[in-house]
Design a protein around this motif. Structure first.
Motif, PDB file in Angstrom:
ATOM      1  N   ASP A  89       1.049  -1.137  -0.210  1.00  0.00           N
ATOM      2  CA  ASP A  89       0.276  -0.261  -0.222  1.00  0.00           C
ATOM      3  C   ASP A  89       0.721   1.099   0.104  1.00  0.00           C
ATOM      4  OD1 ASP A  89      -2.077  -1.496   0.472  1.00  0.00           O
ATOM      5  OD2 ASP A  89      -2.222  -1.209   2.521  1.00  0.00           O
ATOM      6  N   ARG A  90       0.735   2.309  -1.175  1.00  0.00           N
ATOM      7  CA  ARG A  90       1.245   3.072  -0.904  1.00  0.00           C
ATOM      8  C   ARG A  90       0.352   4.271  -0.762  1.00  0.00           C
ATOM      9  NH1 ARG A  90       1.796   7.636  -4.521  1.00  0.00           N
ATOM     10  NH2 ARG A  90       3.992   8.683  -4.059  1.00  0.00           N
TER      11      ARG A  90
ATOM     12  N   GLN B 144      -4.322  10.649   0.862  1.00  0.00           N
ATOM     13  CA  GLN B 144      -4.436  10.086  -0.535  1.00  0.00           C
ATOM     14  C   GLN B 144      -3.825   8.004  -1.054  1.00  0.00           C
ATOM     15  OE1 GLN B 144      -3.216  11.900  -4.480  1.00  0.00           O
ATOM     16  NE2 GLN B 144      -4.977  13.343  -3.317  1.00  0.00           N
TER      17      GLN B 144
ATOM     18  N   ASP C 161      -3.526   4.311  -2.227  1.00  0.00           N
ATOM     19  CA  ASP C 161      -3.131   3.477  -3.440  1.00  0.00           C
ATOM     20  C   ASP C 161      -3.260   1.563  -2.557  1.00  0.00           C
ATOM     21  OD1 ASP C 161      -2.978   1.993  -6.122  1.00  0.00           O
ATOM     22  OD2 ASP C 161      -1.229   2.695  -6.602  1.00  0.00           O
TER      23      ASP C 161
END
Length: 111
Positions: free
Chosen positions: A16-17, A102, A104
């Motif tokens: 996960d980023r 945010q 990703d």
């Protein structure tokens, strides 16, 4: 042995980023470490890394890498964490949205 069964027994990675605004850093990091400690105690967790990179634009870039022995261990861990969050009345997506983070999120496997 079928190809699908062999695939299921291979390591799987949750990577996960996150882009974290500076103002949200402390709250995000505190929650991230709670999650990291919980995952470390679950069966099948081989590796659990949190990597950070300060960004010159006023954000931190954070990447988490969790290696699971196989798909079944990752699925079991997901169920445990969802139950934990439900008990705590914690909404991860709402938490991140409120902080302006945010994300990703993804699952990766060796090719």
């Amino acid at each position: 042995m079928s190809h699908a069964l062999a695939f299921d027994r291979r390591p799987v990675y949750r990577i996960d980023r996150f882009n974290v605004p500076v103002a949200a850093w402390n709250a995000f990091l505190e929650r991230l470490h709670l999650t990291q400690r919980a995952l470390d105690q679950l069966p099948g967790c081989r590796q659990n890394l949190v990597l950070t990179q300060p960004d010159l634009g006023g954000e931190f870039n954070v990447m988490t890498v969790v290696e699971w022995i196989d798909e079944s261990h990752m699925s079991a861990a997901k169920a445990v964490m969802q139950a934990r969050y439900a008990k705590e009345r914690f909404d991860p997506a709402g938490f991140m949205h409120g902080l302006g983070v945010q994300a990703d999120l993804g699952v990766y496997r060796h090719v």
